[in-house]
Design a protein around this motif. Structure first.
Motif, PDB file in Angstrom:
ATOM      1  N   GLN A 104      -1.559   1.294  -4.850  1.00  0.00           N
ATOM      2  CA  GLN A 104      -0.980   0.003  -4.463  1.00  0.00           C
ATOM      3  C   GLN A 104       0.036  -0.416  -5.501  1.00  0.00           C
ATOM      4  OE1 GLN A 104      -4.609  -0.009  -4.640  1.00  0.00           O
ATOM      5  NE2 GLN A 104      -4.610   0.532  -2.464  1.00  0.00           N
ATOM      6  N   TYR A 105       0.957  -1.249  -5.085  1.00  0.00           N
ATOM      7  CA  TYR A 105       1.824  -1.955  -6.031  1.00  0.00           C
ATOM      8  C   TYR A 105       1.408  -3.408  -5.976  1.00  0.00           C
ATOM      9  CZ  TYR A 105       4.835   2.165  -5.823  1.00  0.00           C
ATOM     10  OH  TYR A 105       5.319   3.429  -5.881  1.00  0.00           O
ATOM     11  N   ASP A 106       1.268  -4.026  -7.175  1.00  0.00           N
ATOM     12  CA  ASP A 106       0.788  -5.392  -7.219  1.00  0.00           C
ATOM     13  C   ASP A 106       1.809  -6.274  -7.938  1.00  0.00           C
ATOM     14  OD1 ASP A 106      -0.585  -7.738  -7.369  1.00  0.00           O
ATOM     15  OD2 ASP A 106      -2.293  -6.956  -8.493  1.00  0.00           O
ATOM     16  N   GLU A 131      -0.302   9.499 -11.866  1.00  0.00           N
ATOM     17  CA  GLU A 131      -1.231  10.127 -10.913  1.00  0.00           C
ATOM     18  C   GLU A 131      -0.583  11.294 -10.183  1.00  0.00           C
ATOM     19  OE1 GLU A 131      -2.698   6.848  -8.614  1.00  0.00           O
ATOM     20  OE2 GLU A 131      -4.123   6.302 -10.186  1.00  0.00           O
ATOM     21  N   ARG A 132       0.701  11.151  -9.865  1.00  0.00           N
ATOM     22  CA  ARG A 132       1.389  12.189  -9.097  1.00  0.00           C
ATOM     23  C   ARG A 132       1.673  13.420  -9.946  1.00  0.00           C
ATOM     24  NH1 ARG A 132       5.689   9.202  -7.955  1.00  0.00           N
ATOM     25  NH2 ARG A 132       7.109  10.499  -9.113  1.00  0.00           N
ATOM     26  N   LEU A 133       2.030  13.192 -11.210  1.00  0.00           N
ATOM     27  CA  LEU A 133       2.555  14.308 -12.001  1.00  0.00           C
ATOM     28  C   LEU A 133       1.590  14.868 -13.041  1.00  0.00           C
ATOM     29  CD1 LEU A 133       6.141  12.853 -12.608  1.00  0.00           C
ATOM     30  CD2 LEU A 133       5.487  14.594 -10.958  1.00  0.00           C
ATOM     31  N   ASP A 144       0.843  -1.194   0.000  1.00  0.00           N
ATOM     32  CA  ASP A 144       0.000   0.000   0.000  1.00  0.00           C
ATOM     33  C   ASP A 144       0.873   1.236   0.000  1.00  0.00           C
ATOM     34  OD1 ASP A 144      -2.595  -0.709  -0.155  1.00  0.00           O
ATOM     35  OD2 ASP A 144      -2.932  -0.853   2.019  1.00  0.00           O
ATOM     36  N   ILE A 145       0.397   2.280  -0.678  1.00  0.00           N
ATOM     37  CA  ILE A 145       1.094   3.576  -0.664  1.00  0.00           C
ATOM     38  C   ILE A 145       0.221   4.519   0.166  1.00  0.00           C
ATOM     39  CG2 ILE A 145       2.055   5.425  -2.085  1.00  0.00           C
ATOM     40  CD1 ILE A 145       1.614   3.458  -4.520  1.00  0.00           C
ATOM     41  N   LEU A 146       0.749   4.957   1.305  1.00  0.00           N
ATOM     42  CA  LEU A 146      -0.042   5.804   2.204  1.00  0.00           C
ATOM     43  C   LEU A 146       0.590   7.188   2.300  1.00  0.00           C
ATOM     44  CD1 LEU A 146      -0.379   3.199   5.110  1.00  0.00           C
ATOM     45  CD2 LEU A 146      -2.006   3.611   3.250  1.00  0.00           C
ATOM     46  N   SER A 204       8.380  -0.304  -8.856  1.00  0.00           N
ATOM     47  CA  SER A 204       9.488   0.120  -7.998  1.00  0.00           C
ATOM     48  C   SER A 204       9.058   1.353  -7.221  1.00  0.00           C
ATOM     49  CB  SER A 204      10.697   0.461  -8.865  1.00  0.00           C
ATOM     50  OG  SER A 204      10.398   1.547  -9.721  1.00  0.00           O
ATOM     51  N   PHE A 205       9.749   1.631  -6.129  1.00  0.00           N
ATOM     52  CA  PHE A 205       9.428   2.827  -5.342  1.00  0.00           C
ATOM     53  C   PHE A 205      10.648   3.275  -4.557  1.00  0.00           C
ATOM     54  CE2 PHE A 205       7.995  -0.958  -2.980  1.00  0.00           C
ATOM     55  CZ  PHE A 205       8.731  -0.831  -1.805  1.00  0.00           C
ATOM     56  N   GLY A 206      10.538   4.500  -4.006  1.00  0.00           N
ATOM     57  CA  GLY A 206      11.612   5.002  -3.165  1.00  0.00           C
ATOM     58  C   GLY A 206      12.637   5.826  -3.919  1.00  0.00           C
ATOM     59  N   GLU A 207      12.289   6.254  -5.144  1.00  0.00           N
ATOM     60  CA  GLU A 207      13.263   7.016  -5.934  1.00  0.00           C
ATOM     61  C   GLU A 207      13.254   8.505  -5.579  1.00  0.00           C
ATOM     62  OE1 GLU A 207      10.419   6.097  -6.832  1.00  0.00           O
ATOM     63  OE2 GLU A 207       9.433   7.646  -8.003  1.00  0.00           O
ATOM     64  N   LEU A 208      12.106   9.014  -5.088  1.00  0.00           N
ATOM     65  CA  LEU A 208      11.986  10.475  -4.966  1.00  0.00           C
ATOM     66  C   LEU A 208      12.956  11.067  -3.947  1.00  0.00           C
ATOM     67  CD1 LEU A 208       8.099  10.906  -5.149  1.00  0.00           C
ATOM     68  CD2 LEU A 208       9.797  11.140  -6.969  1.00  0.00           C
ATOM     69  N   ALA A 209      13.020  10.460  -2.767  1.00  0.00           N
ATOM     70  CA  ALA A 209      13.899  11.001  -1.727  1.00  0.00           C
ATOM     71  C   ALA A 209      15.358  10.968  -2.181  1.00  0.00           C
ATOM     72  CB  ALA A 209      13.733  10.204  -0.441  1.00  0.00           C
ATOM     73  N   LEU A 210      15.703   9.965  -2.973  1.00  0.00           N
ATOM     74  CA  LEU A 210      17.092   9.841  -3.422  1.00  0.00           C
ATOM     75  C   LEU A 210      17.394  10.810  -4.556  1.00  0.00           C
ATOM     76  CD1 LEU A 210      17.606   5.962  -3.375  1.00  0.00           C
ATOM     77  CD2 LEU A 210      17.565   7.558  -1.494  1.00  0.00           C
ATOM     78  N   PRO A 236      12.630  14.407   2.163  1.00  0.00           N
ATOM     79  CA  PRO A 236      12.166  13.309   3.025  1.00  0.00           C
ATOM     80  C   PRO A 236      11.260  12.376   2.231  1.00  0.00           C
ATOM     81  CG  PRO A 236      11.654  15.459   3.981  1.00  0.00           C
ATOM     82  CD  PRO A 236      12.133  15.718   2.588  1.00  0.00           C
ATOM     83  N   ARG A 237      11.121  11.155   2.695  1.00  0.00           N
ATOM     84  CA  ARG A 237      10.235  10.207   2.020  1.00  0.00           C
ATOM     85  C   ARG A 237       8.833  10.818   1.893  1.00  0.00           C
ATOM     86  NH1 ARG A 237      13.193   6.361  -0.564  1.00  0.00           N
ATOM     87  NH2 ARG A 237      14.219   4.911   0.847  1.00  0.00           N
ATOM     88  N   ALA A 238       8.269  10.742   0.680  1.00  0.00           N
ATOM     89  CA  ALA A 238       6.995  11.404   0.405  1.00  0.00           C
ATOM     90  C   ALA A 238       5.789  10.529   0.736  1.00  0.00           C
ATOM     91  CB  ALA A 238       6.946  11.806  -1.063  1.00  0.00           C
ATOM     92  N   ALA A 239       6.001   9.263   1.021  1.00  0.00           N
ATOM     93  CA  ALA A 239       4.880   8.361   1.312  1.00  0.00           C
ATOM     94  C   ALA A 239       5.384   7.221   2.190  1.00  0.00           C
ATOM     95  CB  ALA A 239       4.313   7.811   0.004  1.00  0.00           C
ATOM     96  N   THR A 240       4.431   6.521   2.806  1.00  0.00           N
ATOM     97  CA  THR A 240       4.755   5.310   3.565  1.00  0.00           C
ATOM     98  C   THR A 240       4.399   4.118   2.691  1.00  0.00           C
ATOM     99  OG1 THR A 240       4.370   6.374   5.679  1.00  0.00           O
ATOM    100  CG2 THR A 240       4.096   3.987   5.634  1.00  0.00           C
ATOM    101  N   ILE A 241       5.289   3.134   2.645  1.00  0.00           N
ATOM    102  CA  ILE A 241       5.007   1.926   1.858  1.00  0.00           C
ATOM    103  C   ILE A 241       4.913   0.753   2.834  1.00  0.00           C
ATOM    104  CG2 ILE A 241       5.813   0.424  -0.013  1.00  0.00           C
ATOM    105  CD1 ILE A 241       5.354   3.244  -1.043  1.00  0.00           C
ATOM    106  N   VAL A 242       3.741   0.111   2.857  1.00  0.00           N
ATOM    107  CA  VAL A 242       3.502  -0.995   3.789  1.00  0.00           C
ATOM    108  C   VAL A 242       3.191  -2.272   3.009  1.00  0.00           C
ATOM    109  CG1 VAL A 242       2.123  -1.773   5.756  1.00  0.00           C
ATOM    110  CG2 VAL A 242       2.395   0.655   5.338  1.00  0.00           C
TER     111      VAL A 242
END
Ligand code: CMP
Ligand code: CMP
Length: 401
Positions: free
Chosen positions: A196-198, A365-367, A182-184, A202-208, A213-219
C-alpha cells in the motif's frame, strides 16, 4: 541417423508466441496464432522500411504486444550494446523502443518543447511539499528539478479509481500528495495485494524507465490527490539522470557485501530507484517507534544505532538511549522494521557527515528478495547482541518508549 537442424530464430519465435498466449489467454489458439504472426510480419516490414516521419503520440501508445519490439530488437541489436539505459527485451510491448532509447554519451541537443502546466502559488507549494522526499528526484540539479515541477499536473482521484492498470502502456509517473492506494499484482490469474501507499511516495516509474507494460495495478482506497509527470519529460530528465547515477554509484553498489549475490542487472535496477540523502553530524536518520518506509545503505561516514529499552539494566537510567551498534560505509540499516512490518526498533544518528543511499519499502520488497536470507541471519544476531548488552532478553519489536 540423420541430424535434424533447428532453423535459427525458431525457438525465439515460438517463445514469443507462447509468452503472448500466456499473457493474453486467448480463447482460440489458432485464431490467435494467425493474428499474432500476421502482425509480426507487418511489424517487421515496418521496422525494415526507413521512417518517414517521427511517430505521433497515438502511434507511440498503440498497444501492440511484443511484436514491433521483437522486430526492432532484431534489427538494432548492435546499436543497443552502446546504451546505458536498460534495453527492452523481446517481450516488451511498446512500439517506440528505438525512437525513445536514450544514449547518455551522445550529448544531443534537447529540442523537445518543454511541458509546462501553470500553477498557482498555493499549488506550487503543495507540489514542492509532496516532492521533497521523492527519491527519484534527489539527484536532480536545480534546473532539472524546476523543469520537472513545471511539467507536473494535478490529478484528484476517487475511492476505487484505478490510477494504473497492470499490462497497460505507461503514460505518467505519479507522486502522492494524499490518499491511500493498494498495489495489486496479477500472476497466474490470481490477484494479490503486494503493498500500500499511505499518503506519500510515488509510483509508475517502471514502465517509463524500462519501456515495459505496467507491472502492477494501483487503486485508490480513499479520495486522493496526485501529481503526474508525463512520460516524455520523465524520460528526458529522470532516465537521463539515471544514466549518470549508474556511473556515479556503480562501483560503490558493487562493493556492498549485502548485494554481492545479485546479478549486475539487478544491482543496476537498485541504482535506478535509490536516492542519495545527506545528514549532518548528530542528525537523526531514524526514530525508534516510527512507522518505517525506507531502507538505508551507508555511502560514507558512520551511523550510530541507539536503543531506548525497558530492560532491568536500563531501568535506573530512565528512558535514556544506549548505543547498541555502529554502522560504517557499505553497511545497511533500517531493514528490520521493513522485514517484520513493525515500528522502528532503534534510532539511528549521523556521526560526522553522512551520505546514505535510500530505497523505499516497495523497491526494497521488489528488489532485495534475494538478499533476505542474509538480512534475516543478521537480524537473529540483534537479539543476542541486546542480551549481551542488557543482560536480559527484550522484544525487538517493542520499542519500549
Ligand atoms: P509501473 O510498472 O510503471 O506501474 C505500476 C507501479 O506499481 C510500478 O511502476 C511501481 O511504481 C509500483 N509498484 C509498487 N510495488 C510493486 C511491485 N511489487 N511490483 C511491481 N510494481 C510495483
Ligand atoms: P529498524 O528497526 O528498521 O530501524 C532501526 C535499525 O537499527 C534496525 O532496523 C536495524 O537495521 C538497526 N540495528 C542494528 N543493531 C540493532 C539491534 N541490536 N537491534 C535492533 N536494531 C538494530
Amino acid at each position: 541417423m540423420s541430424h535434424i537442424q533447428i532453423p535459427p530464430g525458431l525457438t525465439e519465435l515460438l517463445q514469443g508466441y507462447t509468452v503472448e498466449v500466456l499473457r493474453q489467454q486467448p480463447p482460440d489458439l489458432v485464431d490467435f496464432a494467425v493474428s499474432y504472426f500476421t502482425r509480426l510480419r507487418e511489424a517487421r516490414a515496418r521496422a525494415a522500411s526507413p521512417p518517414t516521419a517521427p511517430p505521433s503520440d497515438s502511434q507511440r501508445l498503440e498497444p501492440d504486444p511484443g511484436l514491433v519490439a521483437d522486430a526492432v530488437a532484431e534489427s538494432s541489436s548492435e546499436d543497443d550494446e552502446d546504451l546505458d539505459v536498460p534495453i527492452p527485451n523481446r517481450f516488451d510491448r511498446r512500439v517506440s523502443v528505438c525512437a525513445e532509447a536514450y544514449n547518455p554519451d551522445e550529448e544531443e541537443e534537447d529540442t523537445d518543447p518543454r511541458v509546462i502546466h501553470p500553477k498557482t502559488d498555493q499549488q506550487r507549494s503543495r507540489l514542492q511539499e509532496a516532492c521533497k522526499d521523492i527519491l527519484l528526484f534527489k539527484n536532480l540539479d536545480e534546473e532539472q528539478l524546476s523543469q520537472v515541477l513545471d511539467a507536473m499536473f494535478e490529478r484528484t482521484v476517487k475511492v476505487d479509481e484505478h490510477v494504473i492498470d497492470q499490462g497497460d502502456d505507461g503514460d505518467n509517473f505519479y507522486v502522492i500528495e494524499r490518499g491511500t492506494y493498494d498495489i495489486l499484482v496479477t500472476k497466474d490469474s490470481q490477484i494479490r495485494s503486494v503493498g500500500q501507499y499511505d499518503n506519500h511516495g510515488s509510483f509508475g516509474e517502471l514502465a517509463l524507465m524500462y519501456n515495459t507494460p505496467r507491472a502492477a495495478t494501483i487503486v485508490a482506497t480513499s479520495e486522493g490527490s496526485l501529481w503526474g509527470l508525463d512520460r516524455v519529460t520523465f524520460r528526458r530528465i529522470i532516465v537521463k539522470n539515471n544514466a549518470k547515477k549508474r556511473k556515479m554509484f556503480e562501483s560503490f553498489i558493487e562493493s556492498v557485501p549485502l548485494l554481492k549475490s545479485l546479478e549486475v542487472s539487478e544491482r543496476m535496477k537498485i541504482v535506478d530507484v535509490i536516492g542519495e540523502k545527506i545528514y549532518k553530524d548528530g542528525e537523526r536518520i531514524i526514530t525508534q517507534g516510527d512507522k518505517a518506509d525506507s531502507f538505508y545503505i551507508i555511502e560514507s561516514g558512520e551511523v550510530s544505532i541507539l536503543i531506548r529499552s525497558k530492560t532491568k539494566a536500563n531501568k535506573d537510567g530512565g528512558n535514556q538511549e544506549v548505543e547498541i551498534a555502529r554502522c560504517h560505509k557499505g553497511q545497511y540499516f533500517g531493514e528490520l522494521a521493513l522485514v517484520t512490518n513493525k515500528p522502528r526498533a532503534a534510532s539511528a544518528y549521523a556521526v560526522g557527515d553522512v551520505k546514505c543511499l535510500v530505497m523505499d519499502v516497495q523497491a526494497f520488497e521488489r528488489l532485495l528478495g534475494p538478499c533476505m536470507d542474509i538480512m534475516k541471519r543478521n537480524i537473529s544476531h540483534y537479539e543476542e547482541q541486546l542480551v549481551k548488552m542488557f543482560g536480559s532478553s527484550m522484544d525487538l519489536n517493542d520499542p519500549g518508549q
